[in-house]
Motif scaffolding. Structure first.
Motif, PDB file in Angstrom:
ATOM      1  N   HIS A   3      50.851 -18.334  -2.487  1.00 52.14           N
ATOM      2  CA  HIS A   3      51.047 -19.367  -3.500  1.00 52.14           C
ATOM      3  C   HIS A   3      50.599 -18.820  -4.856  1.00 52.14           C
ATOM      4  CE1 HIS A   3      51.723 -22.081  -0.167  1.00 52.14           C
ATOM      5  NE2 HIS A   3      50.540 -21.768   0.329  1.00 52.14           N
ATOM      6  N   ARG A   4      51.537 -18.673  -5.781  1.00 48.74           N
ATOM      7  CA  ARG A   4      51.238 -18.125  -7.103  1.00 48.74           C
ATOM      8  C   ARG A   4      50.821 -19.272  -8.019  1.00 48.74           C
ATOM      9  NH1 ARG A   4      55.985 -14.928  -9.408  1.00 48.74           N
ATOM     10  NH2 ARG A   4      57.032 -16.917  -8.984  1.00 48.74           N
ATOM     11  N   ILE A   5      49.567 -19.218  -8.476  1.00 50.17           N
ATOM     12  CA  ILE A   5      48.950 -20.372  -9.135  1.00 50.17           C
ATOM     13  C   ILE A   5      48.507 -20.042 -10.554  1.00 50.17           C
ATOM     14  CG2 ILE A   5      47.012 -21.995  -9.029  1.00 50.17           C
ATOM     15  CD1 ILE A   5      47.043 -21.632  -5.991  1.00 50.17           C
ATOM     16  N   ALA A   6      48.797 -20.973 -11.468  1.00 54.92           N
ATOM     17  CA  ALA A   6      48.261 -20.936 -12.831  1.00 54.92           C
ATOM     18  C   ALA A   6      47.207 -22.030 -12.943  1.00 54.92           C
ATOM     19  CB  ALA A   6      49.360 -21.173 -13.860  1.00 54.92           C
ATOM     20  N   ILE A   7      46.127 -21.737 -13.652  1.00 54.75           N
ATOM     21  CA  ILE A   7      45.030 -22.692 -13.844  1.00 54.75           C
ATOM     22  C   ILE A   7      44.950 -23.092 -15.305  1.00 54.75           C
ATOM     23  CG2 ILE A   7      42.542 -23.076 -13.654  1.00 54.75           C
ATOM     24  CD1 ILE A   7      43.893 -22.727 -10.953  1.00 54.75           C
ATOM     25  N   ALA A   8      44.938 -24.392 -15.575  1.00 55.05           N
ATOM     26  CA  ALA A   8      44.743 -24.899 -16.938  1.00 55.05           C
ATOM     27  C   ALA A   8      43.254 -25.139 -17.182  1.00 55.05           C
ATOM     28  CB  ALA A   8      45.525 -26.191 -17.135  1.00 55.05           C
ATOM     29  N   GLY A   9      42.854 -25.076 -18.448  1.00 46.96           N
ATOM     30  CA  GLY A   9      41.449 -25.288 -18.785  1.00 46.96           C
ATOM     31  C   GLY A   9      40.549 -24.268 -18.123  1.00 46.96           C
ATOM     32  N   SER A  10      40.973 -23.018 -18.143  1.00 51.46           N
ATOM     33  CA  SER A  10      40.357 -22.003 -17.294  1.00 51.46           C
ATOM     34  C   SER A  10      38.952 -21.582 -17.710  1.00 51.46           C
ATOM     35  CB  SER A  10      41.262 -20.767 -17.228  1.00 51.46           C
ATOM     36  OG  SER A  10      41.539 -20.280 -18.526  1.00 51.46           O
ATOM     37  N   SER A  11      38.502 -21.919 -18.923  1.00 50.71           N
ATOM     38  CA  SER A  11      37.141 -21.561 -19.311  1.00 50.71           C
ATOM     39  C   SER A  11      36.166 -22.717 -19.139  1.00 50.71           C
ATOM     40  CB  SER A  11      37.103 -21.070 -20.766  1.00 50.71           C
ATOM     41  OG  SER A  11      37.425 -22.132 -21.658  1.00 50.71           O
TER      42      SER A  11
END
Length: 267
Positions: A3-11
């Motif tokens: 599952h290729r995942i992007a994370i928002a608000g990563s910091s």
């Protein structure tokens, strides 16, 4: 399947917990990390806080990030989440949304977006909290006569919305079980001479302080007894693990708006 995942608000606090969970999962791959255009973390490796090189730089370029992803996990703020969801629809990327505080108009737009891409949206991704929601439905139906209902929640000092999305969801579940409309029966604060309690109301109390991750109690107060259903979070890890369960659930879905009850097979 990976599952290729992007994370928002990563910091942010939750973003970092999500990154850590994705990196630890054998079936997940971190392919993008998003943050605000003014974030000082832009350009840094998304795993730097762990002392780990991921090869994924934190970026504010939403289309570029989503071009590499099959899923976006977003626990940010309503305005940012809406922009991300519109981009997800354009890119055909599925979304897991843990953001709270949406307006009715924003919720309607999310439902419209979900006609084109699959979305899991829940005010709380914790498996335990979602089990509690089922318990509340049972309790409210059994205790509908002679019991006053109060919802008490506590969170860290940085939380900006109140009551919490989880507390509101608990109120919605209880109100629905009682055949009431939460918008008509909720009481969000008491001060001064308020008069005798209206037994048809559902009260909310909010506590903010320190680093409390999230505590929620629903109190059914009757004559001679009290029933309290409580959930306490000691780590954001439970939200991250629930989010990954939501990602795995979406793997077989092309479109539609789902909740954690669907993910957990309790719908």
């Amino acid at each position: 399947m990976t599952h290729r995942i992007a994370i928002a608000g990563s910091s942010g606090r939750m973003g970092r917990m999500l990154i850590e969970a994705v990196l630890a999962a054998d079936d997940c791959q971190l392919v993008a990390a998003l943050d605000r255009p003014d974030s000082p973390a832009l350009g840094q490796d998304a795993g730097a806080f762990l002392g780990q090189a991921t090869g994924v730089a934190i970026s504010a370029d939403i289309p570029a990030a989503l071009a590499q992803a099959d899923y976006l996990i977003d626990f940010t703020r309503p305005e940012g989440t809406m922009a991300h969801l519109r981009a997800c629809r354009a890119a055909g990327v599925k979304a897991v949304i843990g953001t709270t505080g949406f307006s009715d108009e924003q919720k309607a737009e999310i439902a419209a977006i979900a006609r084109d891409v699959a979305v899991v949206m829940a005010p709380n991704m914790s498996v335990g909290v979602n089990v509690v929601l089922k318990l509340l439905d049972v309790a409210a139906r059994a205790l509908k006569e002679g019991y006053d209902i109060e919802i008490i929640e506590a969170h860290h000092r940085h939380k900006v919305d109140a009551p919490s999305g989880t507390a509101l969801k608990m109120g919605e579940v209880v109100a629905a079980a009682l055949g009431r409309d939460l918008k008509q029966c909720a009481v969000y604060g008491r001060e001064g001479v308020t008069g005798e309690r209206d037994p048809s109301t559902i009260g909310f109390a909010t506590v903010r302080g320190g680093d409390i991750v999230g505590d929620h109690t629903v109190l059914f107060a009757g004559t001679g007894e009290r029933i309290e259903i409580t959930h306490k979070s000691s780590s954001r890890a439970t939200y991250a693990q629930g989010s990954l369960r939501a990602v795995r659930f979406l793997a077989g879905k092309a479109c539609g708006l789902y909740g954690m009850d669907h993910v957990l097979g309790m719908a």
